[in-house]
Design a protein around this motif. Structure first.
Motif, PDB file in Angstrom:
ATOM      1  N   PHE A 196      51.827 -32.841 -28.556  1.00 48.03           N
ATOM      2  CA  PHE A 196      52.027 -31.475 -28.612  1.00 48.03           C
ATOM      3  C   PHE A 196      52.034 -30.768 -29.933  1.00 48.03           C
ATOM      4  CE2 PHE A 196      54.293 -34.203 -25.621  1.00 48.03           C
ATOM      5  CZ  PHE A 196      54.128 -33.345 -24.405  1.00 48.03           C
ATOM      6  N   ALA A 249      52.847 -30.675 -20.038  1.00 50.74           N
ATOM      7  CA  ALA A 249      53.123 -31.954 -20.726  1.00 50.74           C
ATOM      8  C   ALA A 249      52.469 -33.002 -19.883  1.00 50.74           C
ATOM      9  CB  ALA A 249      54.700 -32.289 -20.575  1.00 50.74           C
ATOM     10  N   ALA A 297      60.027 -31.547 -25.465  1.00 45.11           N
ATOM     11  CA  ALA A 297      59.136 -32.550 -25.589  1.00 45.11           C
ATOM     12  C   ALA A 297      59.541 -33.667 -26.557  1.00 45.11           C
ATOM     13  CB  ALA A 297      58.033 -31.895 -26.326  1.00 45.11           C
TER      14      ALA A 297
END
Length: 300
Positions: A192, A185, A208
């Motif tokens: 993503f 991340a 996420a």
């Protein structure tokens, strides 16, 4: 804001390090083996392992891809992974992924490299010692030679475990699954993308989305709904919004990609659609929470 997010990542990394350096449970304790316990039982040295995650700077154009270490049953999944790898390479976006070389992980990473793109794999050390993800006992045994070569410093070998640090492929070895997700991340500044996958992929995608919701990330989460694979997730989100468990503007935290009417999944350019979605993403106007300068939570 960027400095604040860096502090958050640093805090999370410190917390993960603290947790994974506690004394391992005794063998009699009926709990699953942790990354630390597995690594502690190994006799190999870590001196020759690839460089630490901290040596890799965040890349504002890099894209983190979540996907399975198996290929699935339908050819559309493979085609989508190949399409994504091609699009990342052609748009000069580095692939950040889980470091596996099997299944959709291997397809998207190999395609990215074959198309002259760059890939960074992030993998826990325990998975390296086990021979990688998605392997049976025979394949794990066959891959052990690669692990030994890595421990001896031969970093330019790619056999069963994708551990190579030359050319367009870089590998980061971390101590835990927590650190793996954190570094993926952190480095992937552009956002993503999710291909089909199993429990691990679901968990990564939802984390996420959650981090974006509470203000840790401000990055798009793009879900490639190949063969309607993620339709149940879309239905689940719609239901949560209907029942007031998720705010209406929460829909903007995640983008589902479907082929246009009349276009078969096998013929759709999933990769270009994902890149276009990243480029056009605007996100919610505000996050559910924000961090003030003292590092305390505050509601927006």
């Amino acid at each position: 804001m960027q400095e604040l997010r860096s502090r958050l990542y640093g805090f999370a990394a410190s917390l993960g390090s603290f947790v994974h350096h506690q004394k391992p449970r005794s063998p009699s304790t009926p709990t699953p083996t942790s990354d630390l316990e597995y690594s502690s039982s190994a006799s190999t040295s870590t001196d020759a392992l690839p460089p630490p995650a901290s040596s890799f700077a965040a890349d504002p154009r890099a894209v983190c891809v979540y996907c399975a270490s198996s290929p699935g049953l339908s050819p559309e999944y493979r085609k989508a992974a190949e399409s994504l790898g091609t699009a990342l390479a052609s748009s000069s976006r580095t692939l950040i992924y889980g470091g596996g070389d099997r299944g959709l992980m291997g397809i998207v990473s190999n395609t990215t490299i074959e198309k002259s793109g760059k890939a960074v794999g992030i993998i826990p050390r325990s998975l390296i010692l086990a021979g990688g993800e998605g392997r049976g006992p025979v394949e794990r045994a066959a891959s052990q030679a690669t692990v030994e070569q890595i421990e001896q410093g031969a970093r330019n070998v790619k056999k069963d475990v994708a551990i190579v640090n030359s050319g367009n492929m870089q590998t980061i070895v971390v101590n835990s699954m927590h650190e793996r997700k954190l570094q993926m991340a952190r480095i992937a500044g552009a956002g993503f993308v999710a291909l089909p996958g199993g429990f691990g992929t679901y968990e990564e995608v939802l984390e996420a989305i959650t981090w974006s919701q509470i203000g840790i990330n401000q990055k798009p989460v793009i879900i490639l709904n190949v063969n309607g694979f993620y339709e149940p997730l879309r239905t689940l989100i719609d239901g949560a919004i209907k029942e007031a468990f998720i705010q209406e503007n929460g829909r903007r935290l995640v983008t589902f990609i479907d082929p246009p009417p009349g276009v078969a999944a096998i013929d759709f350019d999933w990769g270009q659609a994902a890149v276009d979605a990243i480029d056009s993403w605007e996100g919610p106007e505000t996050s559910l929470f924000t961090w003030d300068e003292k590092g305390k939570w505050g509601s927006t």
